[in-house]
Design an enzyme around this catalytic site. Structure first.
Site, PDB file in Angstrom:
ATOM      1  N   CYS A   1       0.837  -1.202   0.000  1.00  0.00           N
ATOM      2  CA  CYS A   1       0.000   0.000   0.000  1.00  0.00           C
ATOM      3  C   CYS A   1       0.868   1.247   0.000  1.00  0.00           C
ATOM      4  O   CYS A   1       1.069   1.894   1.025  1.00  0.00           O
ATOM      5  CB  CYS A   1      -0.961   0.020   1.172  1.00  0.00           C
ATOM      6  SG  CYS A   1      -2.220   1.312   0.993  1.00  0.00           S
TER       7      CYS A   1
ATOM      8  N   CYS B   1      -5.710   2.560  -4.873  1.00  0.00           N
ATOM      9  CA  CYS B   1      -5.197   3.161  -3.645  1.00  0.00           C
ATOM     10  C   CYS B   1      -6.143   4.286  -3.219  1.00  0.00           C
ATOM     11  O   CYS B   1      -6.053   5.401  -3.737  1.00  0.00           O
ATOM     12  CB  CYS B   1      -3.787   3.704  -3.867  1.00  0.00           C
ATOM     13  SG  CYS B   1      -2.990   4.264  -2.355  1.00  0.00           S
TER      14      CYS B   1
END
Length: 429
Positions: free
Chosen positions: A178, A355
């Protein structure tokens, strides 16, 4: 053993009672569990085993929200056993070695398991020890990280009790899982401080040369950074932390020359360096950097035709996110079954990742992209604009989708390559 709903739960063993399985999956996190579920749905009679030592499964994407006081950490944990598909063997051990020429995986109790097909889904390794002094001070002295379930709540405590001063946020060298997470807590903390009218001197330290790896989104994020008065510190890599003295030490690389720099802090949020799992480094499955070497589209190993890899442990050049796993899992399931049948591999992974960048407490910029930075949003509206609807998506819909994904229900997929004006729209974080 019975589950809460009265249905027989799949059993687990500390060591395998059977030494061969048609399909062996190493890693029972998001990637491995989802592939197991998809395979069982397509071929219920397939003999599958999953090697996974952890008794708990964590929904890690919500830990950023935990750190911002917007999510309960206990709601991110569920028993691993509840997601092992019926009929799939759970081997609750740790893999310690791979022998792909012999179709064998060795376990930490001295036993081994053989396979017809292998799926490697071991995730990524967090190298806390590579930052001197960090482990000794993490979770106290104003030093925290949302990359651990036990310290994410401390992040919120630090933000809640912050009275002004210097707040530092760090990001290590890529790849990390991430890639937007280091910024998400930065912006939510800035929003919290702004709402309280605090005088916060905020800086974001990254070894990179830009705020984000995809220029289309980076230009918009530059505006978010500027709107909060955050100072970006490019070419900065955190190497040491002294919690008692409240000092952080960085290697600063500019024009190829590296110097060392100290910075005081009142609050420090750290993202640890990350690397391939130790068991993969130097194994026959790994490339020179330790990642599982796979074709970036078919996800089959570049050398061993009965081995597939997905998730954070592979060398595919995509962002390491749960959304990427969701896109990769059906490709692995389809191609593995095709390989077992001797058929051509037709499923392809396009590098998709998502994201959801929390630009404030209540708004999100939904960054979606594929290989080579191709912009692939799910909706035909400018994805650079932070929206309240995406906050609901992040906080309510995506956790539910994640838990269903583990059971083989992937939900809709609307991502597509789309074009937008080059000029960055007005940004209101």
């Amino acid at each position: 053993m019975m589950m809460a709903n009265g249905v027989d739960a799949p059993a687990s063993n500390s060591s395998p009672s059977k030494t061969f399985h048609d399909v062996l999956i190493v890693g029972g996190g998001a990637a491995g569990t989802t592939v197991a579920s998809l395979l069982k749905r397509r071929q219920p009679g397939l003999d599958i085993a999953v090697i996974e030592p952890s008794k708990d499964h964590w929904y890690q994407p919500a830990w950023t929200l935990v750190g911002a006081g917007a999510f309960d950490v206990e709601k991110t944990r569920r028993p691993t056993q509840s997601f092992i598909p019926r009929g799939v063997k759970w081997i609750q051990r740790r893999a310690i070695g791979f022998a792909p020429t012999e179709n064998r995986v060795d376990l930490d109790d001295g036993s081994s398991v053989s396979y017809g097909s292998l799926v490697v889904a071991l995730g990524i390794q967090l190298d806390w020890h590579k930052i001197e002094g960090l482990e000794a001070t993490l979770g106290k002295n104003g030093v925290s990280s949302n990359y651990r379930a036990d310290t994410a709540p401390y992040t919120w405590k630090c933000i809640r009790e912050f009275q002004g001063g210097r707040a530092l946020f760090t990001q290590p060298a890529m790849p990390i899982k991430c890639a937007g997470a280091p910024q998400k807590i930065l912006y939510m903390a800035a929003d919290r401080f702004k709402t309280r009218g605090l005088n916060a001197d905020m800086s974001f330290f990254t070894p990179g040369a830009a705020i984000f790896g995809v220029p289309f989104y980076a230009k918009a994020l530059d505006k978010v950074v500027a709107s909060y008065g955050i100072t970006p510190k490019f070419g900065h890599n955190l190497v040491a932390v002294d919690g008692l003295r409240r000092r952080a030490t960085f290697d600063v690389t500019i024009d190829g020359k590296t110097t060392r720099e100290d910075s005081g802090f009142d609050f420090l949020h750290v993202v640890p360096p990350q690397s391939a799992p130790e068991v993969l480094k130097g194994s026959p499955l790994a490339d020179a950097a330790g990642w599982v070497s796979v074709d970036k589209q078919t996800l089959r190993h570049t050398q061993f035709s009965n081995v597939f890899g997905l998730g954070d442990c592979t060398n595919t050049p995509n962002s390491k996110t749960a959304a990427a796993v969701r896109a990769q899992a059906p490709v692995v399931a389809a191609n593995l079954l095709s390989a077992r049948e001797g058929s051509e591999l037709q499923a392809r992974y396009d590098g998709y990742a998502s994201c959801p960048l929390t630009t404030s407490v209540g708004r999100i910029m939904l960054a979606e992209f594929a290989y080579d930075g191709v912009v692939t949003p799910s909706f035909p509206i400018d994805p650079r604009v932070p929206r309240r609807a995406y906050w609901w998506l992040k906080k309510s819909y995506l956790p539910s989708l994640y838990w269903q994904m583990l059971k083989g229900s992937l939900g809709p997929d609307w991502h597509a390559a789309r074009t937008f004006p080059e000029a960055v729209p007005a940004i209101h974080p």
